[in-house]
Design an enzyme around this catalytic site. Structure first.
Site, PDB file in Angstrom:
ATOM      1  N   LYS A  55       0.836  -1.201   0.000  1.00 34.71           N
ATOM      2  CA  LYS A  55       0.000   0.000   0.000  1.00 34.71           C
ATOM      3  C   LYS A  55       0.872   1.253   0.000  1.00 34.71           C
ATOM      4  CE  LYS A  55      -3.679   2.164   2.786  1.00 34.71           C
ATOM      5  NZ  LYS A  55      -4.498   2.026   4.021  1.00 34.71           N
ATOM      6  N   SER A  65      -9.304   2.081   3.369  1.00 32.59           N
ATOM      7  CA  SER A  65      -8.443   2.804   2.453  1.00 32.59           C
ATOM      8  C   SER A  65      -7.452   1.912   1.707  1.00 32.59           C
ATOM      9  CB  SER A  65      -7.647   3.861   3.225  1.00 32.59           C
ATOM     10  OG  SER A  65      -6.822   3.252   4.211  1.00 32.59           O
ATOM     11  N   SER A 124      -9.633  -0.191   7.453  1.00 35.39           N
ATOM     12  CA  SER A 124      -9.057  -0.021   6.108  1.00 35.39           C
ATOM     13  C   SER A 124      -8.445  -1.275   5.496  1.00 35.39           C
ATOM     14  CB  SER A 124      -8.005   1.092   6.121  1.00 35.39           C
ATOM     15  OG  SER A 124      -8.635   2.344   6.204  1.00 35.39           O
TER      16      SER A 124
END
Lengths: 463, 67
Positions: free
Chosen positions: A81, A152, A176
């Site tokens: 990420k 996210s 997330s």
């Protein structure tokens, strides 16, 4: 040979590579071809390093040619990420102000752990701006590219679901990792708060930030978790711990906190949850109805703490160049800037009390885990601002997709989301198992037994 | 929300260095209403007023810690 990366698991790949049934170069080539074929519509990657990745894969094959691989992931592509530092790559956090930020000099601890265990860090995956939200634009769901993957860590979850890598790292402050895992039909685990180092990860709310794995199966997730925890030597033993045929749950007591967690969910989510309970009962688990009255307050605690801490982290930019922020982030930070110190401290104090209340519920009912839907709805269309429920009521997307996950960020417990069915639009539904602090593998035992019995992991996106 | 409250929010925002036009001020007032609701939920939890909670949060349950 022909590889189907959408169904290949990390565990399968490790075995095939060790048995020399597959080369790391073949695996990497297929991964890059899959990425080329799908990412125009999924947009889950920010940056990839294809030449570096192929060089590393070829080097892995050379190493295997002279003997058994010294590292479990030697030559295997993983995604990171874009909140997490990878040496030589920019950590842009999907923020306009960081587009030209200097590349990181060092790997974050979590990325370093995977690299140390032989993984090829293929590239950076899309995050919601500053990891503060659930949309992860421009990434989309492999199940329907008109829909969001959740966030996210939406890019990491979508990349795994699309078969462009065999696992990925996400971060989780209010859901997330678990929310995108649920919305795209893969597995994601938020470890206990503080269990894994977050050094080298751009913070959102340091009092609650966690890093964890996203993968196709619970077994793969546990493998990645052990690597992140620096326990590589424990990985081979997972082979017996997580047999492909699954296992029984006799004697396990699983709590169902209906109030709050099932008060307001879409009918298809409620139906999938009921079916999951039936599967767990078939496996011998005892389902225990229980009540955690502090759930809503726990969510309030999580959101209050994260609002204030994220406003502090982005304080300077909010004042000097707010026009470089997206509207959602800017509004959130402005509001967090006006929370009083008194309210922030009150939330911190309440968090300690809430930890006691959830421990009491587990103790009173002798629970091994709790279960709840991971999200109240399936993936909304990208243009939708609100989720609509059967009674006609609506809820802002950002609030809906943290409502069932954020309480566990306040308590700090480990939680794992596993696929548990589909809605009538053939969109995945996720089930969360929530464990006792520091008991990640025990939690995976239960999630694995459910996963194998239910079999939803076998369903793959249509692309 | 009363216009007096809007003015108070504007004053607080300016005091912490936020420059807001009317549209942004309206959004902020709405966001603060949501935060107020969250805080109402938080206030249902009884706390010890002299516990300043400044140490890092430890999620381990005291009687069961494996750390």
């Amino acid at each position: 040979m022909t590889l189907d990366l959408t169904s290949l698991t990390l565990h399968d790949a490790m075995k095939k590579l060790d048995a020399r049934e597959l080369s790391a170069a073949e695996l990497m080539r297929e991964s890059l071809m899959r990425l080329d074929a799908t990412d125009e519509s999924i947009q889950s990657w920010v940056e990839i390093e294809p030449r570096y990745a192929m060089e590393m894969a070829v080097a892995a094959d050379r190493r295997r040619a002279i003997g058994p691989a010294p590292q479990p992931f030697l030559g295997i592509p993983l995604g990171i990420k874009d909140m997490i530092d990878v040496a030589g790559m920019r950590t842009r956090c999907n923020m306009e102000s960081r587009v030209n930020v200097d590349p990181a000099h060092h790997d974050a601890d979590a990325a370093a752990a995977l690299r140390r265990d032989g993984a090829v860090l293929l590239g950076k995956t899309v995050t919601q701006e500053a990891a503060a939200g659930v949309v992860s634009d421009p990434a989309r769901s492999p199940w329907d590219p008109e829909r969001i993957p959740g966030g996210s860590s939406g890019g990491s979850a979508a990349a795994v679901a699309a078969g462009t890598c065999l696992g990925a790292l996400g971060t989780d402050t209010g859901g997330s990792i678990r929310t995108p895992a649920a919305l795209v039909g893969v597995v994601g685990m938020k470890p206990t708060y503080g269990r894994l180092s977050v050094a080298g990860i751009f913070p959102l709310s340091p009092s609650m930030d966690t890093v964890g794995p996203i993968a196709r199966t619970v077994h793969d997730t546990a493998i990645l978790y052990l690597s992140l925890a620096g326990q590589r030597k424990g990985i081979p033993a997972l082979e017996n711990r997580f047999p492909a045929g699954g296992g029984r749950l006799d004697g396990k007591r699983i709590g169902v906190p209906r109030a709050y967690f099932l008060d307001r969910v879409q009918p298809d989510v409620a139906s999938a949850f009921r079916d999951a309970i039936a599967v767990l009962e078939t496996l011998g688990a005892e389902i225990v109805e229980c009540d955690w009255r502090e759930a809503e307050a726990s969510r309030g605690v999580a959101l209050m703490i994260s609002r204030v801490e994220s406003a502090a982290i982005h304080r300077d930019q909010l004042r000097s160049a707010p026009e470089l922020m997206g509207e959602a982030l800017r509004s959130r930070l402005e509001a967090g800037s006006l929370v009083t110190g008194d309210d922030y401290l009150r939330a911190r104090q309440a968090r300690k009390r809430i930890r006691t209340t959830i421990a009491d519920v587990y103790r009173e009912h002798r629970l091994d885990a709790m279960i709840a839907p991971s999200a109240p709805a399936t993936a909304p269309l990208a243009e939708d601002d609100h989720v609509v429920y059967a009674d006609g009521s609506t809820e802002a997307v950002g609030m809906a997709f943290t409502r069932l996950t954020a309480p566990w960020n306040a308590t700090g417990q480990p939680a794992i989301s596993v696929p548990c069915g589909f809605d009538t639009n053939r969109l995945p539904v996720g089930l969360s198992f929530i464990g006792r602090p520091d008991q990640e593998l025990a939690l995976c035992d239960i999630a694995h037994a459910y996963e194998r019995a239910a079999g939803w992991f076998r369903h793959l996106p249509p692309m | 929300m009363e216009s007096g409250e809007v003015q108070r929010v504007k004053a607080r925002a300016e005091a912490v260095g936020l420059a807001l036009d009317d549209a942004r001020l309206e959004t902020l007032v709405s966001s603060l209403e949501g935060i107020g609701q969250m805080m109402d939920a938080v206030r249902t939890i009884p706390v010890d007023p002299v516990d300043l909670a400044l140490e890092p949060f430890d999620p381990a349950w005291p009687e069961e810690s494996v750390r």
